[in-house]
Design a protein around this motif. Structure first.
Motif, PDB file in Angstrom:
ATOM      1  N   THR A  23       0.839  -1.203   0.000  1.00 30.46           N
ATOM      2  CA  THR A  23       0.000   0.000   0.000  1.00 30.46           C
ATOM      3  C   THR A  23       0.870   1.246   0.000  1.00 30.46           C
ATOM      4  O   THR A  23       2.029   1.213   0.431  1.00 30.46           O
ATOM      5  N   THR A  24       0.305   2.340  -0.491  1.00 25.10           N
ATOM      6  CA  THR A  24       0.991   3.627  -0.435  1.00 25.10           C
ATOM      7  C   THR A  24       0.753   4.247   0.938  1.00 25.10           C
ATOM      8  O   THR A  24      -0.011   3.718   1.760  1.00 25.10           O
ATOM      9  N   THR A  25       1.385   5.395   1.178  1.00 28.16           N
ATOM     10  CA  THR A  25       1.223   6.047   2.483  1.00 28.16           C
ATOM     11  C   THR A  25      -0.207   6.491   2.735  1.00 28.16           C
ATOM     12  O   THR A  25      -0.624   6.623   3.891  1.00 28.16           O
ATOM     13  N   ASP A  26      -0.982   6.713   1.644  1.00 27.87           N
ATOM     14  CA  ASP A  26      -2.377   7.111   1.837  1.00 27.87           C
ATOM     15  C   ASP A  26      -3.341   5.923   1.744  1.00 27.87           C
ATOM     16  O   ASP A  26      -4.552   6.109   1.619  1.00 27.87           O
ATOM     17  N   GLY A  27      -2.797   4.699   1.807  1.00 34.00           N
ATOM     18  CA  GLY A  27      -3.648   3.510   1.894  1.00 34.00           C
ATOM     19  C   GLY A  27      -4.074   2.901   0.578  1.00 34.00           C
ATOM     20  O   GLY A  27      -4.865   1.957   0.562  1.00 34.00           O
ATOM     21  N   ARG A  28      -3.549   3.374  -0.539  1.00 36.60           N
ATOM     22  CA  ARG A  28      -3.920   2.801  -1.832  1.00 36.60           C
ATOM     23  C   ARG A  28      -3.223   1.465  -2.050  1.00 36.60           C
ATOM     24  O   ARG A  28      -2.047   1.293  -1.705  1.00 36.60           O
ATOM     25  N   ALA A  63     -10.403  -0.323   0.078  1.00 36.06           N
ATOM     26  CA  ALA A  63      -9.149  -0.145  -0.657  1.00 36.06           C
ATOM     27  C   ALA A  63      -9.212  -0.844  -2.014  1.00 36.06           C
ATOM     28  O   ALA A  63      -8.778  -0.291  -3.033  1.00 36.06           O
ATOM     29  N   GLU A 112     -11.608   1.098  -4.364  1.00 33.88           N
ATOM     30  CA  GLU A 112     -10.996   2.304  -4.909  1.00 33.88           C
ATOM     31  C   GLU A 112      -9.969   1.960  -5.989  1.00 33.88           C
ATOM     32  O   GLU A 112      -9.874   2.641  -7.013  1.00 33.88           O
TER      33      GLU A 112
END
Length: 381
Positions: free
Chosen positions: A219-224, A363, A366
């Motif tokens: 995941t990325t830092t923003d939860g993606r 997640a 999205e």
């Protein structure tokens, strides 16, 4: 206060009480009372023998509770003094608890909760936080589970396959609250592997280690969500990968293949590739063939279709997908991916949007929505 030590001792002490004649629910209650006593008194002066102390105090708590119930329940508890604490059969006792917590009378959710409480040593509050439910709800679930296994006798070996399924369910819950369930599942599976020496337990441990090694890159830092092919492999934990491969190789060397070993072999091939382009998809397809042979699982067949699409081209992947039930979880997402690979962005965008509507998590929803939007934003020929 060594919280990790206390958690490790919980299943051992419960097992000792059960072996001495306490039913599971009463033993678990007594051990929880002993833990409260330990938290209260150990900071001032920890005992020389923590396990012996917990066994002695828990046994006293059990006897006190049982004696208090004697008149109402018309039952006497025989107690020839306090047995001397000792090493006993800690491994055997803990293994019995694994089987008890994975009893077929329990639902998967109850089995997981009871395993985390009795074998993992977690509090009801911690388990509730991990599952994002009120503590009272989790307390009721655990109480029902304890009642369901009350009086169960171990006059035959337990079902190790069921225990492994429960541990895999714990692992797949991942992380929420202040309890890292993936790490907890790995800890418990290590413990089980050391007790049993079983190839499939080792296979499950290897699978967990190899999947967990990729966690930071998922995941990325923003939860993606970050798909496997796009992950920064420099963020993978090489120590966990090396351990997972070693555990897997030792299990495979015993020449008794099971489904978790096959899944771990697939994960190891992904971990071995320095880049996504270097992934040995041909060998991965071969391992999926073994997995399908072992399990007949529709999910394994679905994942095999993806691997076939990578190894032999998108058309071959779509052909492998054609015989599967479209209602399978992730079927629509896989179809979207293969259609995109096959050069059909219109169909792929429509299927990505359909898959997003069915996604089990925010997640994932999205991520699939972004895939649909990306293709819809392309200029049409």
């Amino acid at each position: 206060m060594n919280g990790s030590l206390l958690r490790d001792l919980v299943p051992v002490v419960i097992g000792v009480l059960v072996r001495r004649g306490a039913d599971f629910a009463a033993a678990e209650d007594a051990v929880q009372d002993a833990l409260v006593e330990a938290v209260r008194t150990w900071p001032a002066g920890p005992p020389h023998d923590p396990k012996g102390w917990l066994i002695t105090v828990a046994w006293r708590k059990f006897l006190d509770a049982a004696r208090a119930e004697t008149s109402r329940r018309n039952r006497e508890i025989r107690a020839d003094g306090e047995p001397v604490p000792g090493p006993g059969r800690a491994g055997d006792d803990t293994l019995r608890l694994y089987f008890l917590c994975a009893h077929p009378s329990l639902t998967p959710a109850s089995a997981v909760a009871l395993t985390l409480r009795a074998v993992g040593g977690l509090t009801t509050r911690q388990i509730a936080q991990a599952y994002l439910v009120p503590e009272a709800t989790m307390a009721q679930r655990i109480s029902r589970a304890k009642r369901a296994v009350a009086g169960v006798r171990f006059d035959r070996p337990g079902d190790l396959a069921t225990v492994l399924r429960v541990l895999y369910l714990v692992f797949n819950e991942g992380y929420s609250g202040d309890v890292d369930l993936a790490a907890e599942a790995i800890r418990l599976t290590r413990q089980l592997a050391a007790m049993t020496g079983d190839e499939e337990v080792a296979g499950l441990l290897a699978l967990m280690l190899l999947h967990h090694a990729r966690r930071a890159a998922r995941t990325t830092t923003d939860g993606r969500l970050v798909p496997l092919a796009e992950q920064d492999r420099g963020r993978w934990d090489t120590r966990l990968i090396a351990e997972g491969v070693d555990v897997l190789q030792a299990a495979l060397a015993r020449d008794w293949l099971g489904e978790y070993q096959a899944q771990a072999a697939i994960a190891a091939l992904h971990a071995d590739a320095r880049t996504a382009a270097e992934t040995d998809w041909v060998q991965i397809v071969e391992w999926y063939d073994e997995l399908v042979r072992l399990t007949g699982s529709p999910v394994a067949r679905l994942n095999r279709a993806v691997a076939v699409g990578e190894a032999d081209g998108a058309r071959a992947g779509l052909a492998a997908l054609a015989g599967l039930d479209p209602a399978l979880p992730r079927h629509t997402a896989v179809a979207a991916y293969l259609h995109e690979r096959d050069g059909d962005p219109v169909t792929a965008a429509r299927l990505y949007a359909e898959a997003a509507a069915k996604a089990p998590s925010l997640a994932e929803r999205e991520h699939l929505t972004r895939q649909a939007a990306r293709l819809n934003a392309r200029p049409r020929a």
